[in-house]
Design a protein around this motif. Sequence first.
Motif, PDB file in Angstrom:
ATOM      1  N   UNK A  25       0.699  -1.174  -0.010  1.00 20.82           N
ATOM      2  CA  UNK A  25      -0.037   0.140   0.064  1.00 20.82           C
ATOM      3  C   UNK A  25       0.964   1.132   0.190  1.00 20.82           C
ATOM      4  N   UNK A  26       0.053   2.388   0.225  1.00 19.47           N
ATOM      5  CA  UNK A  26       0.927   3.762  -0.107  1.00 19.47           C
ATOM      6  C   UNK A  26       0.135   4.742   0.835  1.00 19.47           C
ATOM      7  N   UNK A  27       1.056   5.770   1.488  1.00 18.43           N
ATOM      8  CA  UNK A  27       0.489   6.711   2.317  1.00 18.43           C
ATOM      9  C   UNK A  27       0.985   7.979   1.699  1.00 18.43           C
ATOM     10  N   UNK A  28       0.497   9.001   1.557  1.00 13.69           N
ATOM     11  CA  UNK A  28       1.039  10.493   1.093  1.00 13.69           C
ATOM     12  C   UNK A  28       1.805  11.052   2.150  1.00 13.69           C
ATOM     13  N   UNK A  29       3.118  11.500   1.897  1.00 14.89           N
ATOM     14  CA  UNK A  29       3.909  11.794   2.851  1.00 14.89           C
ATOM     15  C   UNK A  29       3.766  13.316   2.829  1.00 14.89           C
ATOM     16  N   UNK A  30       4.096  13.947   1.372  1.00  7.54           N
ATOM     17  CA  UNK A  30       3.810  15.478   1.244  1.00  7.54           C
ATOM     18  C   UNK A  30       3.190  15.663  -0.174  1.00  7.54           C
ATOM     19  N   UNK A  31       2.816  16.995  -0.289  1.00 11.83           N
ATOM     20  CA  UNK A  31       2.195  17.381  -1.397  1.00 11.83           C
ATOM     21  C   UNK A  31       2.583  19.103  -1.516  1.00 11.83           C
ATOM     22  N   UNK A  32       3.424  19.265  -2.558  1.00 11.80           N
ATOM     23  CA  UNK A  32       3.712  20.451  -2.501  1.00 11.80           C
ATOM     24  C   UNK A  32       3.470  21.223  -4.035  1.00 11.80           C
ATOM     25  N   UNK A  33       3.231  22.596  -4.012  1.00  8.78           N
ATOM     26  CA  UNK A  33       2.847  23.145  -5.377  1.00  8.78           C
ATOM     27  C   UNK A  33       3.761  24.473  -5.709  1.00  8.78           C
ATOM     28  N   UNK A  34       4.532  24.401  -6.585  1.00  9.25           N
ATOM     29  CA  UNK A  34       5.367  25.538  -6.699  1.00  9.25           C
ATOM     30  C   UNK A  34       4.686  26.536  -7.672  1.00  9.25           C
ATOM     31  N   UNK A  35       3.490  26.069  -8.341  1.00  3.39           N
ATOM     32  CA  UNK A  35       2.755  27.019  -9.368  1.00  3.39           C
ATOM     33  C   UNK A  35       1.671  26.345  -9.577  1.00  3.39           C
ATOM     34  N   UNK A  36       0.845  26.907 -10.730  1.00  4.24           N
ATOM     35  CA  UNK A  36      -0.348  26.022 -11.067  1.00  4.24           C
ATOM     36  C   UNK A  36       0.453  25.099 -12.208  1.00  4.24           C
ATOM     37  N   UNK A  37       1.606  25.295 -12.333  1.00  3.70           N
ATOM     38  CA  UNK A  37       1.984  24.308 -13.628  1.00  3.70           C
ATOM     39  C   UNK A  37       3.281  23.279 -12.936  1.00  3.70           C
ATOM     40  N   UNK A  38       3.403  23.223 -11.703  1.00  5.61           N
ATOM     41  CA  UNK A  38       4.359  22.496 -11.349  1.00  5.61           C
ATOM     42  C   UNK A  38       4.116  21.831  -9.994  1.00  5.61           C
ATOM     43  N   UNK A  39       3.766  20.521  -9.914  1.00  7.55           N
ATOM     44  CA  UNK A  39       3.478  20.199  -8.389  1.00  7.55           C
ATOM     45  C   UNK A  39       4.316  18.692  -8.182  1.00  7.55           C
ATOM     46  N   UNK A  40       4.406  18.649  -6.887  1.00  5.48           N
ATOM     47  CA  UNK A  40       5.362  17.254  -6.190  1.00  5.48           C
ATOM     48  C   UNK A  40       4.350  16.687  -5.246  1.00  5.48           C
ATOM     49  N   UNK A  41       4.252  15.334  -5.615  1.00  4.95           N
ATOM     50  CA  UNK A  41       3.677  14.470  -4.572  1.00  4.95           C
ATOM     51  C   UNK A  41       4.594  13.306  -4.073  1.00  4.95           C
ATOM     52  N   UNK A  42       4.918  13.264  -2.959  1.00  7.72           N
ATOM     53  CA  UNK A  42       5.741  12.376  -2.473  1.00  7.72           C
ATOM     54  C   UNK A  42       4.938  11.124  -1.488  1.00  7.72           C
TER      55      UNK A  42
END
Length: 163
Positions: A98-115
């Motif tokens: 399974x998985x768990x979301x650690x962090x979600x970051x948004x640099x702008x409306x065009x660049x995002x990160x999900x860990x």
Amino acid sequence: MQHAYFKAFKPLFFIISALILSAKASAQTQQAATAASPAAAPGVQTHIDKFFKAYDKQSTARAVIDIFKTNKNIDSTRLTGLIVKIDSMRSVIGKYMGKDLIVQRKASGSLVLYSYLVKHEVQPARITFMFYKPKNEWEIYRLYFDVDVDGELAESAKITGKP
């Protein structure tokens, strides 16, 4: 007479005042919570869900190849190396659980990160997705896989001597 009138409605006045203040505090709390966690980027979660479904039910290769189909500029040599790296680690860390979301970051409306913390039988791993939207559609920009998430967590607990 005014004094008696005010006395009769005094409890009602306090109840209404309390309700207004309570509603205002609740709205501020909801605004703060929304500001603290970035809104999900529409479309990105669909790509991630599809990735993890293939990672679980099919293979690492299928999951990686499918998500990188969103990016026409990917070097297939790098993809093969990534698949080999993930597969070799998966053989050591055991079955996917399974998985768990650690962090979600948004640099702008065009660049995002999900860990994500990726749970395996023997040891946790981490998969980090970075998505970029150069025009209208989200595409995978970077995908990182590592098994040092537990080491980072332990390191973060060390006393550094700084206030």
